[in-house]
Each structure stands twice: as C-alpha cells, then as structure tokens.
Design a protein around this motif. Sequence first.
Motif, short mmCIF file in Angstrom:
data_model
loop_
_atom_site.label_atom_id
_atom_site.label_comp_id
_atom_site.label_asym_id
_atom_site.label_seq_id
_atom_site.Cartn_x
_atom_site.Cartn_y
_atom_site.Cartn_z
N MET A 179 0.84 -1.19 0.00
CA MET A 179 0.00 0.00 0.00
C MET A 179 0.88 1.24 0.00
SD MET A 179 -3.11 -0.95 2.58
CE MET A 179 -4.40 0.04 1.83
N GLY A 180 0.28 2.37 -0.40
CA GLY A 180 1.06 3.60 -0.51
C GLY A 180 0.61 4.64 0.51
N MET A 181 1.57 5.42 0.98
CA MET A 181 1.28 6.63 1.76
C MET A 181 2.28 7.67 1.28
SD MET A 181 3.96 6.57 3.95
CE MET A 181 5.17 5.34 4.36
N HIS A 188 -0.98 10.62 6.73
CA HIS A 188 -1.52 9.48 5.97
C HIS A 188 -0.88 8.18 6.41
CE1 HIS A 188 -1.32 13.28 3.88
NE2 HIS A 188 -2.53 13.00 3.44
N ASN A 189 0.41 8.23 6.67
CA ASN A 189 1.10 7.04 7.17
C ASN A 189 0.46 6.60 8.48
OD1 ASN A 189 2.97 5.00 7.43
ND2 ASN A 189 4.60 6.32 8.21
N LEU A 223 4.01 -0.82 3.56
CA LEU A 223 3.69 0.56 3.18
C LEU A 223 4.92 1.23 2.58
CD1 LEU A 223 1.22 -0.12 4.74
CD2 LEU A 223 1.59 1.83 6.22
N THR A 226 4.75 7.28 -1.88
CA THR A 226 4.43 7.74 -3.24
C THR A 226 3.91 9.17 -3.10
OG1 THR A 226 3.66 5.51 -3.75
CG2 THR A 226 3.06 7.23 -5.30
N MET A 231 -0.44 8.93 -6.79
CA MET A 231 -1.10 7.76 -6.19
C MET A 231 -1.98 7.00 -7.19
SD MET A 231 -0.36 7.01 -3.09
CE MET A 231 0.38 7.69 -1.61
N MET A 235 -1.28 3.14 -8.43
CA MET A 235 -2.19 2.03 -8.17
C MET A 235 -2.66 1.41 -9.48
SD MET A 235 -5.46 1.88 -5.65
CE MET A 235 -6.64 2.69 -6.70
N ILE A 240 0.95 -0.68 -6.18
CA ILE A 240 0.35 -0.73 -4.85
C ILE A 240 -1.12 -1.12 -5.03
CG2 ILE A 240 1.86 0.91 -3.66
CD1 ILE A 240 -0.06 3.14 -4.35
N TYR A 243 -4.09 2.97 -1.05
CA TYR A 243 -3.28 4.08 -0.54
C TYR A 243 -4.11 4.96 0.38
CZ TYR A 243 -5.44 6.46 -4.60
OH TYR A 243 -6.31 6.96 -5.53
N CYS A 244 -3.39 5.76 1.15
CA CYS A 244 -4.03 6.78 1.95
C CYS A 244 -3.48 8.12 1.50
CB CYS A 244 -3.74 6.58 3.43
SG CYS A 244 -4.51 7.84 4.46
#
Lengths: 467, 329
Positions: A179-181, A188-189, A223, A226, A231, A235, A240, A243-244
């Motif tokens: 997944m991305g943060m 976001h993380n 995690l 990005t 994002m 994706m 990923i 993401y958040c």
Amino acid sequence: MANKQLLKSLKLAVKSLRIGVVSTVLSGSFMAAHVSAEELGWAEKEELKFGFIKLTDMAPLAIAYEKGYFEDEGLYVTLEAQANWKVLLDRVIDGQLDGAHMLAGQPLGATIGYGTKADIITAFSMDLNGNAITVSNDIWQQMKKHVPHVDGKPVHPIKADALKPVVDDFKSKGKPFKMGMVFPVSTHNYELRYWLAAGGIHPGYYSPQTGDTSGQISADALLSVTPPPQMPATMEAGTIYGYCVGEPWNQQAVFKGIGVPVVTDYEIWKNNPEKVFGVSKGWADKYPNTHIRVVKAMIRAAMWLDENNNANRPEAVKILSKSQYVGADYEVIANSMTGTFEYEKGDKRDVPDFNVFFRYNATYPFYSDAIWYLTQMRRWGQISEPKSDSWYKDIAKQVYRPDIYAQAAKALIKEGKANAKDFPQFASETGFKSPQTHFIDNIVYDGTAPNAYLDKFAIGLKSDSKL
Amino acid sequence: MTKQVAALTILHQVKDANLPNIGKVLGNLALPLIGIVLFLGLWSVMAKNIDTSLGKFPGPAAVWEQTIGLIDEHAAQMDKADKFYARQEERNAARVAQNPSYVAKTRAFTGAPTFFQQIWTSLYTVMVGFIVASLLAIPIGIICGLSKQAYSAINPLIQLFKPVSPLAWLPLVTMVVSAVYVSTDPMFSKSFVTSAVTVSLCCLWPTLINTAVGVSAIDKDLLNVSKVLRLNALDHVLKIVIPSSIPAIFTGLRLSLGIGWMVLIAAEMLAQNPGLGKFVWDEFQNGSSESLARIMVAVLTIGVIGFVLDRLMLSLQKKVSWDKNAVLR
C-alpha cells in the motif's frame, strides 16, 4: 572634456543636495511616524515564497492570495507547487521557501531529527480531516464480501477487519500486500497504520537505530512512499493495491474508475488535525512581524472558506482547479470540497465536515495535536527510545506556537475582521483538547498522558518497549 | 528528323529550365509538408485509439485547443499583473501618506508564471549554462589538443564524467549550491543557479572532446607554417589552431547545446525549478482532463526550440567557418 567634467560635478552636487533634502524630511517625519505607528509593525520581509503540494487542503494559501489577504498585510507572496514532501521540506530548510503547507508530522519529525534534522515551527494549523483510504477495484471486490450491507449499500465506516482476510490470503500465497502513503512522517502514514492496526493488520515497525527506515519490520501490509498526485497512477500500474492520501486523489480514483475509497479519515478519527503551515525557526525569529501577518492572512482565508456554512466552497473549488494550484477538474475537487464524498461509483454520501478549515478551532495549533503525532511516531518505532510524558510536552511546545497564533488573532479581532468568540479563550487556553473519543477503535486519546495512551494499543510499541 | 531534334531540344530546355526547379520545390517544401501531414494523420488516428485514465490521448485538435488556451491564460495573467501593480501603487501611496519616511518599492508580480514565461526562463537558463560550459570546455580542449601529456591526464576524467546523467548530478549540485551560494540578497535565485550548473556539467563534454580532436588534427602544413614564421604560443593558437579547428569546435558546441537543452528540461522536472520542465511536471501532477494535451503542447514547444537552437548554432558556424564549401547539415 572640461565641459563634461563640469556637467558631471554639477549633477553630483544636485544629487547630494537632493539627498540632503530628503534626509531632513525623513528625520522630521520620523516623530510623526512613530506616533501613528501601529501596534503590529510592518512586515520585515515583504516578498515571500511559499511552497505547497497539489492537494485541496492547500486552500487557505490559495484563498489568502486570490482574495488579497496577503496583500492587505503588505505581503507579496508567490505560491509555488512542489514535487513531493521531501523537496518541499528541504527547500524550507535551506531558505528557498519562506514557508510551506506541511504535513503535521513534518515540523515534529524535523525537530526530533527523524529524517532531516532542522528546527521547524508552526503557528497555524491548516485544516481538519480531508484524507481517505482507497483500494483498487480488485481488492474492493475481495473486501466487499466481508463488509456488512444494508439496502444493498455497504455500512460505513468500513473497518480494516474486512481487509484482513484479503491480506491473509495474500500472505498465505506468499505475495506481499503493498500500500502507498505519502511520507514517513505523514498524517496518511499514521492514519493508514491506525486503520490497519485497528483491524488486526500489522503495518510494520521502523527501526532508525538499526538503520532500517523502511517501516516494514514484521509487517502484514508493506507501506511505501508515493507522492500524492502520483497515487492513482501508481495504483493503476499495479505497484500498490491501495493508498491513503488527501483530496482530490481519492475522488480522482473514483472518476477514473480505478479504485474505491473505503474509509475517510473523519471516520478513523473525527476532526483530526491534518496539515500545518511550517516555517523554519530561524526565519520566524528573524521576521516576527512578517510571521504574524502571514498567520493573520491565513486565518482570514480559513474563515472565508467555512463562512456561511461553506457557501464559498464552489468559488474555492473554481480557484483550486486552476492549473497553478491543484489543477484537477472542477468536478473531482468539488466532490469532496462541497460537503459530500463519493465512495464506490454512484455511492455519494454527505460528509459535511470532510474538509474543515476554520470551525471547531481548526486553525489553532493545539499541543495535544502535536503530541498525538509524536505518540504515533513512538508507536511505530520512528522514536526508538521510551520517552517521558514531559518530553512529549516539551517537543510540542517547541514546535507548536499558539502564542504567535494568538497575536495574529487578537490583531484581527482588534481590526474588526474577526470575532473573539470564534477563537479559543487565549488567556485560559491550555493547548490541550479534552480527551477525544471519536476513534474507529473507540480508544480514548488524552494528550496530557501520552505514555498511558500508547499502552492502550494492541498493535504497536508500548510506552517502554524497544525493538 | 528535324522535328525530332526540335522536340528533343524543347525537352532539354524544359528539363533545364523547369525540372530542377520542380525538384527543388519538391525537396524544399512539398516533401517536408508531406511528412508533416502524414505525421499529423498518423498521430490523430493513433491518439483516438489510446485510452488513458485521463481520457483519450490528445490528438492535434486537442493540442491546438490547449495552445489557444495557454495563450488566453497568458493574456489573463498579464491582465492580473496590471491590476496587481495598480493595487500595489495604491497601497504604496497610502503607506507613504501614513508614513512619509517609507520608501515605496515596486515588487514584481507574484502570480504563477505563464507558459511563455516558463519558456523564457528555460531559454535563459540553458544559454547561461551553455556559455559557462563553453568557456570552460574550449580552452581545456585546446590545451588537450596541443599537448599529448595534458590529453592523457584529462582523458580518463572526460571518459568518467561524460556519461553521467543530470539525475545523478542534481542532488549534489542542489546541496552544494544551497551550502555555498549564501547571500541575503542574491542576484540569482538558487534554483536558477542549480539548473544552470547542472546544464554546464552535462554539456561540457562534447565541446571538450571535439575541440581536442579538432586541434590535434590540424594539417601538418599549417603547423609547419607556424614553425617557419616562428609564431609565439599565443599567436600560434589565435592564428593557426583556432581558425583551423573551428568546424570541430562548432560540431561540439552544437552537440553540447542539444544535450544542455535536454538536461535542463529533466533538471527542471526533478528539482522543481521554474521552466518548461516544471510546467510539464505540474501538468502531470494536475491529472486534469486537459493535462495530457497541455503536456503535448510543451513537448512540441521543446522540440521546436531545440530545433531552432540547433539552426542558430549552424548559421553561426557558417558565419565563422573559413571553409564556406564544407557540407553542413
């Protein structure tokens, strides 16, 4: 030749005469100026350059510029989009930018020396909420089976419990779940980690003391960083699975038909602090009046954004959709900025507080907000050593500067541009919000007792544990 | 027979008079036109068939529309700038009225730079970087060409640094410029210095190598002339070496300028320094339905400017080259 010489000396004489006249006028007028001088002096530095990332929560900057609030303070501000959070922070530190729209964790992370070490402070919190977690269509199809439905629509908030079987499935097949943060110390993380952990999915530890800054130690979900605008594309490329990120990059996924936002940060923690306006401490010490004036302009912008029950939002969206600001299409930005949020395509729901810029004292830099970020840094190992409660408080006081905010707000009240009742009672405000209850896992946060808070989590480092 | 002869002569005359002309016209105008039309056709057909998540890939029509859009935006921004200056004047006047000791200052417009201002920034930066690189490369190249020892000393360094991309230099240059270029009122912005230095570092090498090769390949006769005339070192360089290696130096300069232009765009994209590269990156980040077409406008602009820069260097080369018959293309 002699003529020329003569002319030259004549010119010089006139010039010096003129300077003499001017200086006598100057010294004469000095007294008058002193008497009429305002309480808050003029800005020491009038030409300023602020950085931002293309996200809707940079709105206070754009509005303060477009509505002339900066100019009202005698400030000539240039706003410049930055490529990613790292570039932005580096440019504030080395002085190319006078200040910037920052992740709340950035000034704190820099001050405690996680990543880049530098003294960054903030006197203005830019907004509450504004983020969401999005997963790809494929993951959503797998998750949907585990989400309770009423009238054919999923029940919100969707917890990570629904994602857990999917992640377990990935694990049993030996495939990493990625997944991305947007940045290691980003809201976001921490939000993504909070949501995952609340659903029993371990997002992994950082271990800076051993040089491991990947944040993937004993992780169920991996995690990685990005930049926000990339994002959806990342994706889509399959790098990923979710993401958040802040808006408009969740709604963009809906419009592009590549993903489904499953939960907003409003549902993870109601009215959570999001971005701040950060400047380097050296800059703030050198230009105190400028700093106060900047904060004044931004408070006015935040007030305008929330005025009359968000009546100005459509106009704000129009400004943000200009290519020099956020630049995404009007409809995409409007989807979340005007009090709604679209989950699965067609499932548009009212989230009136999705973006809060002023109400609920959104702009006031609360120490308890800073401490929450520090607890999460500690929880995930970015702060490797156990720390005392007073350490948390000290760092918060070093970075968050409600004193500067109060000066700006008082000046605005005095000028009749703001109402005292819209601000905290500065004389009695402690900077600590009363214990907050609206978390997705129902754990109560009390900013005055960070170590006790850390001990409440099932997943994550406890107050005294070490990796 | 006479008829045949007459016909032949007429044919010859026609051939002599017209055919070469037609050929020339074809070559000069029609063929490039055919090429461009074919390209446009192919482009619009291909564009219709590429679906991106931001909509269809922009065809020529969409790009044209965005070009007009960018021009309109420029006009709108200029209008905003005028209002900005008017407001500023008012504010300054008010402040002077309030406090006569205040020395009013006019600040430059603070709005976002338009596409055309970005073009200008890029051009200016590349020229500065290129000139700095040339001022370094040509003398070093001449020294390398004249002396075998110098050449063997410098050659490994040339070979080592020649293939380094701007992506590798940029972080170093950025940090060094931030550390070294400290001033409270700098003449140039740091971002400009960073971009220009990166351009210099990357476009130094073709000029250097070509100059060295050109200088070392000077006709023996010319060297002998110089010996016979007992020219001193400076005269030898100025009268013999430089004139005879001009074609080689210019080949290097043209290569360098081409590389410099490419490097600059990459550097601007990476370091967020103002210019066309930043324009492209910002548009990419916008992810609006118009972004791709706007990026395409920038791509074509970058191409046209690169082409014009090369032609300018070519005509300069023609002007300074003593061998007017040399084939240059």
